[in-house]
Design a protein around this motif. Structure first.
Motif, mmCIF file in Angstrom:
data_model
loop_
_atom_site.group_PDB
_atom_site.id
_atom_site.type_symbol
_atom_site.label_atom_id
_atom_site.label_comp_id
_atom_site.label_asym_id
_atom_site.label_seq_id
_atom_site.Cartn_x
_atom_site.Cartn_y
_atom_site.Cartn_z
ATOM 1 N N LYS A 58 0.807 -1.220 0.000
ATOM 2 C CA LYS A 58 0.000 0.000 0.000
ATOM 3 C C LYS A 58 0.843 1.275 0.000
ATOM 4 N N ARG A 60 2.045 2.325 2.834
ATOM 5 C CA ARG A 60 1.382 2.913 4.005
ATOM 6 C C ARG A 60 2.395 3.232 5.098
ATOM 7 N N SER A 145 -7.972 -0.874 3.982
ATOM 8 C CA SER A 145 -8.612 -0.759 2.680
ATOM 9 C C SER A 145 -7.579 -1.085 1.594
ATOM 10 N N ASN A 147 -6.384 -0.082 -1.167
ATOM 11 C CA ASN A 147 -5.966 0.954 -2.104
ATOM 12 C C ASN A 147 -4.510 1.323 -1.830
ATOM 13 N N SER A 153 -10.572 4.789 -1.342
ATOM 14 C CA SER A 153 -10.731 3.365 -1.021
ATOM 15 C C SER A 153 -11.480 2.654 -2.148
ATOM 16 N N GLU A 182 -15.825 3.491 4.757
ATOM 17 C CA GLU A 182 -15.298 2.501 5.682
ATOM 18 C C GLU A 182 -16.097 2.455 6.985
ATOM 19 N N HIS A 237 -5.934 12.047 2.305
ATOM 20 C CA HIS A 237 -6.537 10.749 2.084
ATOM 21 C C HIS A 237 -7.554 10.824 0.975
HETATM 22 MG MG MG Z 1 -7.851 3.176 4.353
#
Ligand code: MG
Ligand code: TXA
Length: 348
Positions: A58, A60, A145, A147, A153, A182, A237
């Motif tokens: 991701k 992330r 999620s 993405n 998402s 979400e 985001h």
């Molecule tokens: Mg997320």
């Protein structure tokens, strides 16, 4: 890596396929799967190297903790220290469903999952594919999620393919997701239940169980200096590639302001997209995407992330979007819109 993409019947998923997906997860691989909210990117929640792979796929930040997904109540107890007295009623009423609860974590849970916090987020999704996959993998599934970090998402397998194809083992295509935003993240580890992320279960729903439910200050205040309690909420985001402005106020005023801005941006040579609703779509022309109905905000929630991705695909420079009121699911919609536009909300 080659990503295998398999279609399943959402209501009656093929057990052989899900068994295979469960084995991938148990053995440390990654599988994207549908839930009732958005698609999740699943890995073994008890395996640090699987968590590493999730963060890498991701892109992330490591300090943004993951939600563990379970399919039955027995699976909860080993993951948490204790069940707070106010949790029981909530779980009875809203699980399985779009509600993530924050508990004190047990020793079984590693820092990789929680980003070093002493709490852990747990959710029991309400989706036949997700439930069967959790059962078959026989471990709690860590699933953000599915993405790329920062992108909207995914509400369809196509969106997951756009972001993660070639980076994960398998994508289970179970059609488009129902709720579209979400889960609600609710912290019940303190005295007063506090919403850290508004989502599928609304504040109004929660107050049927508790007399008082608070919002984390960062959700309701515009002050940039408030640090959200949920690490994920501090990042920009859900962002489309285009610039975006969201307009709130009376519907007629929103429409005329959007048309005014549209003419202004077109005069500057910009490619303008308008995010409209079924009540107002006829009042615009050009690149208009209707996201849902103002009279049924759940339809807006369902289509919001898809609309943001669709604007990317038709390549606009700026998106002028209608906001909604914050009652019910409107709170979650406006929370996502605010992040998508980087806080550019104009009250008209
Ligand atoms: Mg997320
Ligand atoms: O609907 C959903 O919740 C989806 C589906 C796949 O279940 N999952 C999802 O996960 O949205 P993710 O990782 O994209 O968002 C999880 C949010 C983040 O904002 C994260 O910071 C927060 O939950 N979170 C996770 N653990 C937490 C904790 N211990 N304390 C506070 N916030 C936490």
């Amino acid at each position: 890596m080659e990503t295998e993409i398999v279609k399943v019947d959402k209501l009656n998923p093929d057990r052989n396929i899900i068994e295979r997906a469960g084995r991938i997860i148990r053995n440390g691989g990654l599988v994207a799967f549908p839930t009732e909210t958005v698609y999740g990117l699943g890995g073994n929640g008890l395996d640090d190297s699987a968590a590493d792979k999730i963060f890498a796929a991701k892109g992330r930040p490591q300090d943004n903790p993951l939600i563990l997904h379970i399919s039955s109540m027995e699976e909860l107890f080993p993951l948490i220290e204790f069940v707070p007295p106010n949790a029981e009623k909530l779980m009875k009423k809203f699980w399985p469903g779009p509600l993530t609860l924050i508990f004190k974590r047990s020793k079984k849970i590693s820092d990789k999952i929680t980003g070093g916090l002493s709490t852990v987020a747990i959710r029991m999704p309400n989706h036949p594919v997700a439930s069967m996959l959790i059962k078959e993998s026989a471990v709690p599934i860590a699933a953000p999620s599915a993405n790329t970090s920062g992108r909207p998402s995914p509400t369809e397998a196509k969106h997951v393919i756009e972001d993660l194809s070639g980076k994960i083992d398998m994508i289970i295509d179970g059609g488009s997701t129902e709720i579209g935003v979400e889960s609600t993240v609710l912290d019940i580890s303190g005295e007063i239940p506090t919403i850290l992320r508004p989502g599928g279960i609304t504040w109004e729903d929660l107050t049927t169980v508790f007399p008082r439910v608070d919002y984390d200050q960062s959700i309701i205040k515009d002050n940039e200096n408030i640090v959200p309690k949920s690490p994920g909420q501090k990042y920009k985001h859900y962002a489309p590639k285009a610039e975006m402005i969201v307009f709130t106020g009376r519907t007629e005023d929103i429409v005329s302001k959007i048309n005014e801005y549209k003419n202004m941006y077109i005069a500057q040579g910009k490619n303008v997209g308008i995010m409209a609703t079924s009540e107002t779509e006829e009042k615009y022309s050009g690149k208009v995407i209707t996201v849902g109905s103002r009279n049924k905000k759940s339809t807006i929630a369902k289509n919001l992330f898809k609309a943001l991705r669709d604007f990317d695909n038709i390549k606009v420079d700026i998106i002028l979007a209608e906001g909604v009121d914050t009652e019910g699911i409107g709170r979650a919609i406006m929370n996502r819109m605010k992040k998508a536009c980087g806080g550019r909300i104009e009250r008209v």
